[in-house]
Design an enzyme around this catalytic site. Sequence first.
Site, short mmCIF file in Angstrom:
data_model
loop_
_atom_site.label_atom_id
_atom_site.label_comp_id
_atom_site.label_asym_id
_atom_site.label_seq_id
_atom_site.Cartn_x
_atom_site.Cartn_y
_atom_site.Cartn_z
N PRO A 62 0.78 -1.25 0.00
CA PRO A 62 0.00 0.00 0.00
C PRO A 62 0.81 1.29 0.00
CG PRO A 62 0.06 -0.94 2.19
CD PRO A 62 0.73 -1.94 1.30
N ASP A 66 5.02 2.00 -10.94
CA ASP A 66 3.84 2.85 -10.84
C ASP A 66 4.06 3.92 -9.77
OD1 ASP A 66 2.40 1.55 -12.75
OD2 ASP A 66 1.14 0.42 -11.35
N LYS A 98 1.30 6.48 -14.11
CA LYS A 98 -0.16 6.37 -14.19
C LYS A 98 -0.75 7.25 -13.08
CE LYS A 98 -1.63 2.36 -15.97
NZ LYS A 98 -2.05 0.96 -16.02
N MET A 131 -10.33 3.69 -5.60
CA MET A 131 -10.43 4.59 -6.75
C MET A 131 -11.82 5.25 -6.82
SD MET A 131 -8.40 2.32 -9.61
CE MET A 131 -9.39 0.85 -9.33
N GLY A 157 -2.80 5.95 2.74
CA GLY A 157 -2.67 5.04 3.87
C GLY A 157 -1.31 4.36 3.95
#
Length: 412
Positions: A176, A199, A221, A336, A365
Amino acid sequence: MDRMDDAPAYPVGLRLRGRRVVVIGGGQVAQRRLPALLTAGADIVVVSPQATASVEAMAAAGEVRWERRAYRPGDLAEAWYALVASTDPAANAAASAEAEERRVWCVRSDDADAATAWTPATGRTEGVTVAVLTGRDPRRSAAVRDAVVEGLRDGSLVAPRHRERTAGVALVGGGPGDPDLITVRGRRLLAEADVVIADRLGPRDLLDELPPHVEVIDAAKIPYGRAMAQEAINAALIEHAKAGKAVVRLKGGDPYVFGRGMEEAEALAAEGIAVTVVPGISSSISVPGAAGIPVTHRGVAHEFTVVSGHVAPDDARSLVDWAALARMRGTLVLLMAVERIGAIADTLIAGGRPAGTPVAVVQEGTTAAQRRVDATLSSVARVVAEEGVRPPAVVVVGDVVTVGRTAGPSRG
């Protein structure tokens, strides 16, 4: 037999497959040592009147032969290696003397000075065996062993492979955001990579630890901003893998949880490129947990559902049965969903979910920037706007939100 002098032990790796190994004693020492001897493929005979339940189970399974009696002269005939670990000092001394006479390397659990061999502190990871001897300080041996093995596993001790490698790509779930939450295997593969395609939502701090020769490609992204097309990502993975490089595709969370990992795996498979998938800790459970929210709790929620909110409920592309979700009593975790939280909340209320249902929104988070804002279904859109909440954020809907309030302080 003369006592061993202070000369250092000569380290060697014994290849014991199919070779006779005799263990005198069936207690805790034997129980600890037998699994490694079995892994080495040794032909093991245990000589002992009694044995622990674990040793007895090994005998019952046919992994070792158990002679249910005390040691007697001749037991070490044709042995290659002996472990003397009974509770009878006289038997241990006699077995040790026989080993010396027959030139059998012998470990003594009760008297290391009388032994002709010492058992190192041993650990294994990814085909590497780490064996540490520090003379008569077994605790230090174990500590050094643990430090080396852990370093190899998590990539903090870099030992790159120098033999030719098969071209391939590892799809690594980075977790995460907190760099400590990547898996041990994922961190090791990063340390061995030639190319990393990352990413924005991956654990960016880990990129700073990579050696200078590693090429880092930003997949970029970024919501509301530039995006590297998926086709371009696939092409980059294929190009570098075919060049014989070790490629890691570092993704946030888990590669297969709203991560388009399967699209990348399919593109690579179509080109005949080997793919390794390394699961990651999904933000759907880790981020609520980091904010003090259990997604399930006894007497409160017996289920949780993870849903993507990247398209609105009334969008023709949506594959979610929002009406069914509204009727469920368990926890709803939305990923999302920040941009469309108002439409989602309205749809859930219209479907029967009470307007006063507690909601928590956790932004970034597990990172140092983590923050949590609380609302209800009827107020969440307003609160998100007023608080300026931006992605990445996880939305938790359900009564577990209030349970978590009493579980301790949230991060950030």
